[in-house]
Design an enzyme around this catalytic site. Structure first.
Site, mmCIF file in Angstrom:
data_model
loop_
_atom_site.group_PDB
_atom_site.id
_atom_site.type_symbol
_atom_site.label_atom_id
_atom_site.label_comp_id
_atom_site.label_asym_id
_atom_site.label_seq_id
_atom_site.Cartn_x
_atom_site.Cartn_y
_atom_site.Cartn_z
ATOM 1 N N HIS A 1 1.794 4.973 1.701
ATOM 2 C CA HIS A 1 1.378 4.705 0.523
ATOM 3 C C HIS A 1 0.726 5.754 -0.151
ATOM 4 O O HIS A 1 0.873 5.803 -1.374
ATOM 5 C CB HIS A 1 0.095 3.562 0.992
ATOM 6 C CG HIS A 1 -0.819 3.019 -0.302
ATOM 7 N ND1 HIS A 1 -0.515 1.751 -1.004
ATOM 8 C CD2 HIS A 1 -1.742 3.875 -0.987
ATOM 9 C CE1 HIS A 1 -1.288 1.787 -1.979
ATOM 10 N NE2 HIS A 1 -2.227 2.794 -2.064
ATOM 11 N N GLU A 2 -0.067 6.506 0.520
ATOM 12 C CA GLU A 2 -0.658 7.704 -0.218
ATOM 13 C C GLU A 2 0.336 8.824 -0.434
ATOM 14 O O GLU A 2 0.236 9.559 -1.503
ATOM 15 C CB GLU A 2 -1.704 8.318 0.712
ATOM 16 C CG GLU A 2 -3.023 7.330 1.128
ATOM 17 C CD GLU A 2 -3.540 6.900 0.030
ATOM 18 O OE1 GLU A 2 -3.582 7.538 -1.050
ATOM 19 O OE2 GLU A 2 -4.210 5.732 0.072
ATOM 20 N N HIS B 1 1.614 7.946 -3.985
ATOM 21 C CA HIS B 1 0.743 8.502 -4.892
ATOM 22 C C HIS B 1 0.965 10.192 -5.149
ATOM 23 O O HIS B 1 0.867 10.762 -6.217
ATOM 24 C CB HIS B 1 -0.760 8.192 -4.524
ATOM 25 C CG HIS B 1 -1.180 6.865 -4.580
ATOM 26 N ND1 HIS B 1 -1.175 6.156 -5.816
ATOM 27 C CD2 HIS B 1 -2.040 6.218 -3.830
ATOM 28 C CE1 HIS B 1 -1.517 5.026 -5.641
ATOM 29 N NE2 HIS B 1 -2.173 4.934 -4.259
#
Length: 376
Positions: free
Chosen positions: A25-26, A29
Site C-alpha cells: 500500500h505504502e 504511494h
C-alpha cells in the site's frame, strides 16, 4: 469441541497478512510520488518508535517501527505521518525549495499519489483471485437444471412457512435470477430478518412469495460466531465441474468477485449502523490476528484467499472520506478542485486533527470490542 490455534501462529499470521499488505500500500504511494518527482522523507512499516532503519541515496529513511498495525510514507512538506500539510512551513518556503514538495505538486498528481495506495491493494486482491481462477478454473454446476431444487426442509423453515414445497425450483430472489446454490446462499445469508420475494417453479409454472429470512447465530470450526440468514432448505445433491479460464476472463471474474465482497462489506456496515447487526461483529487488530492464525492453520490456499479479503478491506477503509485517511485527502482535493484553491490552513488543520481523533477512537473501540467478544 472447537479447534484452537496457538498464539504464535496468530502472531505469525498477523505479521504475514498486514506486513506485506501495508508495505505494498505504502509502496504504491511512494512509487507514484517518485514518478512525479515528489521526495519521500520517510517510509515506515508500523508506527511509533523506530526499531531498525537506514537512509537510501535519495534521502529517504526506510524503517520498521514498533507498532505493526499500519505504516506510512512521509513526503516532503508533510507535518507528520498523516500527511497533514505544515501551513507555516509551506507559506514561508522559498521558491527554490518547493521542488519535490508534495503540497506544491499539481492537484492531479497529488490525487494520483493518494489513490495509488488503495489501488495497489485492490490490484493485489484482483491478482490473487485471478490466479486462483486460472489455477483451479471457475466452478460451474454439472447440471444447471438440478440447481436450487428443494430436497427437504429444516425443523425451522421460513421457506416452508411461506408455502414452498419439496421439489420446487428456486429461480430468483427479489427478481435477481439465480445461477447456482451459492448465489442463493449469498442472496439470503447476509439479510437475516428481512423479507424478500422468492420466485420458484412448480409443475412448470412460476410463482413468487414473500419470505421473511430467519436469523440464526452460527459458529465455525474455531468458535467464531456470526449472525446469518437462513430460509431452512436443503437442495438436491449436485455436482460441480471446474472449467479452465484464461487471464482475461479470470480478471473479469476477479473484478466481479471483488465487487461482491465490497457489496457485502457495505451491507454489513449499514446493518451495524442501523442496529440490525451487533457491533460485536466489528473486528480490530486482535480479531484480525486470530482470524489470520486460523486461516494459516487451514493451509496456503485459505490463507492467501484471506490475504485478498483483507487487502480489499484495507482499500475500502482507506477510501472512506475521513481526514487523515486517503479518502479524506481526496475529499479535500475535490473541494480544492471546485474552489480553485486549497482549503484554508485553520480549517485543514482542525479537520485533520478531528480525523486523527476519530481514527484513534475507532481503533480503541474495535480493540476493546475484540477483547470483550473474544475473551470476556
Amino acid at each position: 469441541m472447537f479447534e484452537s490455534v496457538p498464539i504464535w501462529m496468530m502472531i505469525l499470521g498477523f505479521l504475514l497478512v498486514l506486513g506485506p499488505l501495508v508495505t505494498v500500500h505504502e509502496l504504491g504511494h511512494y512509487l507514484v510520488g517518485r514518478w512525479f518527482g515528489v521526495k519521500a522523507e520517510a517510509f515506515s512499516v508500523g508506527f511509533g518508535k523506530e526499531l531498525i532503519g537506514r537512509n537510501d541515496k535519495h534521502g529517504t529513511r526506510w524503517k520498521i517501527s514498533a507498532l505493526p498495525i499500519g505504516g506510512y510514507v512521509q513526503f516532503k512538506g508533510d507535518m507528520n505521518p498523516a500527511s497533514i500539510p505544515d501551513a507555516d512551513a509551506l507559506r514561508d518556503l522559498p521558491a527554490d525549495e518547493r521542488d519535490g514538495n508534495f503540497h506544491h505538486a499539481a492537484l492531479w498528481k497529488r490525487v494520483l499519489i493518494v489513490l495509488a495506495g488503495p489501488v495497489t491493494n485492490i490490484l493485489v486482491a484482483l491478482g490473487i483471485f485471478a490466479a486462483f481462477l486460472m489455477i483451479y478454473g471457475k466452478a460451474l454446476p454439472a447440471d444447471p437444471a438440478q440447481q436450487n431444487i428443494v430436497a427437504s426442509f429444516a425443523e425451522v423453515s421460513a421457506a416452508r412457512e411461506a408455502g414452498l414445497e419439496v421439489g420446487d425450483k428456486i429461480v430468483a430472489v427479489n427478481d435477481e435470477t439465480l445461477t447456482d446454490f451459492r448465489h442463493l446462499q449469498r442472496s439470503i445469508a447476509l439479510y437475516p430478518g428481512e423479507t424478500v420475494d422468492i420466485s420458484y417453479v412448480r409443475d412448470g409454472e412460476t410463482s413468487t412469495v414473500p419470505v421473511t429470512i430467519g436469523s440464526f447465530q452460527e459458529k465455525d470450526r474455531f468458535g467464531n460466531e456470526s449472525t446469518v440468514g437462513r430460509i431452512g432448505i436443503a437442495p438436491e445433491p449436485f455436482e460441480r465441474v471446474f472449467e479452465p479460464v484464461g487471464p482475461i476472463e479470470a480478471t473479469s471474474l476477479a473484478v466481479t468477485q471483488s465487487l461482491q465482497i465490497v457489496d457485502m462489506m457495505v451491507t454489513g456496515i449499514k446493518q451495524i449502523l442501523l442496529g440490525d447487526r451487533s457491533v460485536r461483529e466489528l473486528g480490530g487488530p486482535i480479531k484480525i490476528a486470530k482470524y489470520s492464525g486460523e486461516q494459516l492453520s487451514l493451509g496456503p490456499d485459505a490463507f492467501v484467499f484471506f490475504v485478498a479479503l483483507i487487502s480489499i478491506n484495507l482499500a475500502f477503509i482507506n477510501l472512506l472520506p475521513i481526514p487523515a485517511l486517503d479518502g479524506g485527502h481526496l475529499a479535500f482535493y475535490a473541494v480544492e478542485a471546485v474552489r480553485r484553491k486549497p482549503v484554508g490552513p485553520v480549517g485543514t488543520e482542525w479537520a485533520y486533527r478531528t480525523g486523527v481523533a476519530l481514527v484513534l477512537m475507532l481503533m480503541i473501540f474495535v480493540t476493546a470490542n475484540d477483547v470483550v467478544s473474544l475473551f470476556i
